[in-house]
Write a protein that holds these residues in place. Sequence first.
Motif, PDB file in Angstrom:
ATOM      1  N   LEU A 179     -56.166 -52.564   4.371  1.00  0.00           N
ATOM      2  CA  LEU A 179     -57.164 -51.714   5.023  1.00  0.00           C
ATOM      3  C   LEU A 179     -56.996 -50.258   4.607  1.00  0.00           C
ATOM      4  CD1 LEU A 179     -59.304 -50.959   7.201  1.00  0.00           C
ATOM      5  CD2 LEU A 179     -57.440 -50.960   8.865  1.00  0.00           C
ATOM      6  N   LEU A 180     -55.777 -49.761   4.686  1.00  0.00           N
ATOM      7  CA  LEU A 180     -55.539 -48.336   4.439  1.00  0.00           C
ATOM      8  C   LEU A 180     -55.712 -47.961   2.968  1.00  0.00           C
ATOM      9  CD1 LEU A 180     -52.417 -47.890   6.765  1.00  0.00           C
ATOM     10  CD2 LEU A 180     -54.760 -47.155   7.206  1.00  0.00           C
ATOM     11  N   LEU A 181     -55.496 -48.923   2.070  1.00  0.00           N
ATOM     12  CA  LEU A 181     -55.562 -48.629   0.636  1.00  0.00           C
ATOM     13  C   LEU A 181     -56.879 -49.065  -0.001  1.00  0.00           C
ATOM     14  CD1 LEU A 181     -51.945 -49.611  -0.474  1.00  0.00           C
ATOM     15  CD2 LEU A 181     -52.921 -47.309  -0.375  1.00  0.00           C
ATOM     16  N   SER A 182     -57.875 -49.362   0.816  1.00  0.00           N
ATOM     17  CA  SER A 182     -59.159 -49.773   0.245  1.00  0.00           C
ATOM     18  C   SER A 182     -60.276 -48.776   0.534  1.00  0.00           C
ATOM     19  CB  SER A 182     -59.551 -51.154   0.775  1.00  0.00           C
ATOM     20  OG  SER A 182     -59.613 -51.150   2.180  1.00  0.00           O
ATOM     21  N   GLY A 183     -59.985 -47.715   1.273  1.00  0.00           N
ATOM     22  CA  GLY A 183     -61.016 -46.725   1.570  1.00  0.00           C
ATOM     23  C   GLY A 183     -62.127 -47.269   2.427  1.00  0.00           C
ATOM     24  N   ILE A 184     -61.796 -48.182   3.339  1.00  0.00           N
ATOM     25  CA  ILE A 184     -62.824 -48.827   4.149  1.00  0.00           C
ATOM     26  C   ILE A 184     -63.473 -47.844   5.113  1.00  0.00           C
ATOM     27  CG2 ILE A 184     -63.076 -50.437   6.097  1.00  0.00           C
ATOM     28  CD1 ILE A 184     -61.427 -52.427   4.525  1.00  0.00           C
ATOM     29  N   LEU A 185     -62.685 -47.077   5.828  1.00  0.00           N
ATOM     30  CA  LEU A 185     -63.239 -46.174   6.828  1.00  0.00           C
ATOM     31  C   LEU A 185     -63.708 -44.861   6.215  1.00  0.00           C
ATOM     32  CD1 LEU A 185     -60.719 -46.781   9.761  1.00  0.00           C
ATOM     33  CD2 LEU A 185     -62.956 -47.837   9.379  1.00  0.00           C
ATOM     34  N   LEU A 186     -62.935 -44.341   5.272  1.00  0.00           N
ATOM     35  CA  LEU A 186     -63.297 -43.107   4.568  1.00  0.00           C
ATOM     36  C   LEU A 186     -63.059 -43.293   3.072  1.00  0.00           C
ATOM     37  CD1 LEU A 186     -61.717 -40.399   6.924  1.00  0.00           C
ATOM     38  CD2 LEU A 186     -64.151 -40.884   6.642  1.00  0.00           C
ATOM     39  N   PRO A 187     -63.914 -42.746   2.213  1.00  0.00           N
ATOM     40  CA  PRO A 187     -63.722 -42.897   0.765  1.00  0.00           C
ATOM     41  C   PRO A 187     -62.397 -42.313   0.317  1.00  0.00           C
ATOM     42  CG  PRO A 187     -65.909 -42.049   1.263  1.00  0.00           C
ATOM     43  CD  PRO A 187     -65.135 -41.998   2.547  1.00  0.00           C
ATOM     44  N   LEU A 188     -61.776 -42.960  -0.663  1.00  0.00           N
ATOM     45  CA  LEU A 188     -60.483 -42.495  -1.155  1.00  0.00           C
ATOM     46  C   LEU A 188     -60.598 -41.260  -2.032  1.00  0.00           C
ATOM     47  CD1 LEU A 188     -58.792 -45.921  -1.919  1.00  0.00           C
ATOM     48  CD2 LEU A 188     -58.112 -44.269  -0.185  1.00  0.00           C
TER      49      LEU A 188
END
Length: 251
Positions: A179-188
Amino acid sequence: MKFARDTWLVFQRQTQLLLRNPVWVFVGVFQPVMYLLLFAPLLKPALNAPTQAEAYKIFVPGLLVLLAIFGGLFQGFGLIAELRAGVIERSRVTPVSRLALLLGRSLRDVVSLLAQAVIITVLALLFELRVFIGDLLLAYLMLALIALMTSAVSYGVALKVKSEDALAPLMNTVAQPVLLLSGILLPLTFAPGWLQGVAEWNPFSWAVDGTRALFAGDLGNDKVWQGLSIIAVLAAAGVAWAARQFARSVR
């Protein structure tokens, strides 16, 4: 022909069980809807988006990928219940293909998760989200492949551990960094360089970027086809591995 018939029979049976208690479809969609209603309105100022609709084009694709990942990863709990009830044991005396036993269940999960994705998309339309139907259908294909992969892997792991107490922490341990490394909530793009470099090794970050490109109407974006290709290969590998676990458990 026999394999297709076996898969359809298992899918039909699993779907009937789901429809007898459809509340689980709405339980599964509850958390994403809360994100949509209570978190997404904060994104316009946070992302400096010109309109709320543009903010939703960034957030909703990630939310749908989140639904496909988490919805698939936790399907194994139902299989453990079937193991305990002797359902898998009784399957040993049937001539049904072992691959069909897995694929029928996973396709049921795909259909269920796509139904939830449609609900979220319709709700997002009320917030002025607009997306071309062709791009949306291709995005749903991406979600279907993700759900197929995560569901199959969850079933395979469930057959390995055979315990909810072991499956729950294992799935959570995998799901959180994904989840944290896929930019799901905010773009990376907002992340530091080292974090973006690590995220490049996360296949789901490619899926999120590809889905966002589709929602933006950028069908020719390389990330769309790269994401589809990566997820399709992983889905095939996940199904093949899980089918082997079914073959070993149901002989």
